[in-house]
Design an enzyme around this catalytic site. Structure first.
Site, PDB file in Angstrom:
ATOM      1  N   LYS A   1       0.837  -1.199   0.000  1.00 30.70           N
ATOM      2  CA  LYS A   1       0.000   0.000   0.000  1.00 30.70           C
ATOM      3  C   LYS A   1       0.873   1.251   0.000  1.00 30.70           C
ATOM      4  O   LYS A   1       1.941   1.275   0.623  1.00 30.70           O
ATOM      5  CB  LYS A   1      -0.914  -0.020   1.232  1.00 30.70           C
TER       6      LYS A   1
ATOM      7  N   SER B   1      -9.756   1.871   2.923  1.00 33.00           N
ATOM      8  CA  SER B   1      -8.892   2.624   2.024  1.00 33.00           C
ATOM      9  C   SER B   1      -7.882   1.774   1.271  1.00 33.00           C
ATOM     10  O   SER B   1      -7.226   2.261   0.351  1.00 33.00           O
ATOM     11  CB  SER B   1      -8.144   3.692   2.825  1.00 33.00           C
TER      12      SER B   1
ATOM     13  N   SER C   1     -10.138  -0.567   7.072  1.00 32.67           N
ATOM     14  CA  SER C   1      -9.543  -0.348   5.746  1.00 32.67           C
ATOM     15  C   SER C   1      -8.829  -1.548   5.148  1.00 32.67           C
ATOM     16  O   SER C   1      -8.427  -1.507   3.989  1.00 32.67           O
ATOM     17  CB  SER C   1      -8.571   0.841   5.796  1.00 32.67           C
TER      18      SER C   1
END
Length: 452
Positions: free
Chosen positions: A56, A131, A155
């Site tokens: 990420k 997210s 997330s």
């Protein structure tokens, strides 16, 4: 796509072939938006070594451009590896590709990224969740063996649920946050998104453990989980009845069928209720935004990242932040600044912290009677882009995940069904603090039951 467990058996030449295959697939699926556009350089170095793990874009990887999907960090190059990256490298893995995300991890749709939205591999008209939507979409689409994400209020778990893969949030403090771009320091936690529960345990074991660089890191010795996985353990599972009953009909039906399957498998099912979920939402968004307003104040255009033109220092700060931060990030920073202001600190922030303590006690009270808690991940399946245009509606999509972060507990998202449109439905298992073994054992059993 080859699983992580299978990849551990590959030779160096086979790993090299896997890296080349992944690079080709990533370049052919750019329309998915799972990876950030920069597809050259070390982040996709096919000649490197190590089993490839997608990362990420808020986790520091030395010499990578790491931007938290924000305009304000364009041009920033990480000068060091996050602790989880150091651990990956030491275990024979390697960071491979930056995955897309909501800007600074603030969102649940992966629409607020500076690089554009990520699509759901199951249905391109629907959100992948967020997210960590890029990480989940990459794993679900077969363009990542496994990925790392971060979970502040769901997330990891929510995008894993929407995309149909496994997402695991460890106990707060179990995995070092050193090198993670902070959103909410008391809630953030790094964890794996994988194709199955066994892979989640393998990757978790690699990144877990005490780190002197993180003052919130849990100091007791970490005992590995993957080699002790037991899918035959009979557990007492507390079903959060009021949360299950609140979900949309198709989700509720899948959850109820899963509960019956757990009973048939020999688990003891008890029924409990938790505090109305609206209190979770209120406490979470006060605490998270307050911490975000402090954490993001460091981005001012002076030391690193994008810098706007200005004639004086105050103008530099204002112009840089106005141009650099997206709408959702600005909204949350303003809310956080408001709740921390002198006239409202006691009325909002202190009350939210008291509510957090109460929410944590509620979870712990149930876990005194049960090994695991069973509840939904989200009220519905993945929704269409633009369907939740009101930010408040979008916040409510995390209603069943944020309480776990407030309590600091480990939790995992496991796929349990598909609806009539082939959209994924998942359930969430939550365990006691630092008892990831039981969470993973229960998840492995659930996975086995669902797969038949």
């Amino acid at each position: 796509m080859i699983t992580l467990k299978e990849a551990l058996k590959l030779s160096k030449d086979e790993i090299l072939a896997l890296r080349k295959e992944l690079k080709d697939k990533i370049l052919k699926t750019k329309d998915l938006g799972a990876y950030i556009e920069q597809l050259t350089g070390e982040d996709l170095n096919e000649s490197g070594s190590g089993i490839p793990i997608a990362i990420k874009d808020n986790i520091q990887v030395k010499n990578w451009s790491v931007t938290s999907a924000s305009n304000i960090l364009q041009g920033y190059v990480a000068p060091y590896d996050a602790t989880v990256i150091t651990k990956l490298r030491s275990a024979g893995f390697a960071p491979f590709g930056r995955t897309n995300m909501d800007e600074f991890a603030m969102g649940s749709t992966t629409e607020s990224s500076f690089y554009g939205k990520t699509l759901n591999p199951t249905d391109y008209s629907r959100v992948p969740g967020g997210s960590s939507g890029g990480s989940a979409a990459a794993v679900a689409a077969g363009i990542a063996v496994a990925a790392l994400g971060s979970d502040t209020g769901g997330s990891i778990r929510q995008p894993a649920a929407f995309c149909g893969c496994v997402g695991f949030k460890p106990t707060y403090g179990r995995v070092s946050r050193y090198g993670l771009a902070a959103y909410s320091s008391s809630l953030d936690q790094i964890g794996p998104i994988t194709q199955n529960v066994t892979d989640a345990a393998i990757l978790f074991d690699v990144i877990a453990g005490y780190d002197k660089m993180d003052s919130t890191s849990y100091s007791k010795e970490f005992i590995s989980t993957a080699d002790k996985l037991n899918s035959d353990r009979k557990l007492t599972i507390a079903v959060i009845e009021n949360f299950v009953n609140e979900t949309k009909d198709e989700v509720k039906s899948a959850l109820l069928k899963t509960i019956e399957k757990l009973k048939s498998a020999g688990h003891k099912i008890i029924y409990k209720n938790l505090l109305n979920s609206k209190y979770n939402i209120a406490a979470y968004y006060i605490i998270a935004t307050a911490e975000a307003s402090t954490n993001l104040s460091r981005y001012d255009g002076v030391r690193y990242g994008n810098r706007a033109k200005a004639s004086n220092l105050n103008e530099l700060y204002a112009n840089t932040r106005s141009a650099g931060f997206g709408e959702e990030v600005q909204r949350r920073m303003l809310l956080g600044t408001f709740v921390l202001s002198s006239g409202y600190y006691d009325a909002y922030y202190i009350k939210a912290q008291k509510a957090r303590a109460y929410i944590k006690k509620e979870y712990e009270k149930i876990l005194d009677e049960a090994d695991l808690i069973f509840m939904p991940i989200a009220p519905s399946v993945a929704y269409k882009f633009g369907e939740l245009a009101n930010p408040l509606d979008a916040y409510l999509s995390d209603v069943y995940t944020i309480g776990v972060n407030l309590a600091g507990l480990p939790a995992i998202s496991v796929p349990i069904a598909k609806n009539s449109e082939n959209l994924n439905i998942s359930a969430q298992l939550i365990g006691r603090a630092y008892d990831e073994q039981t969470v993973l054992d229960g998840a492995l059993n659930l996975e086995k039951i669902i797969k038949g």
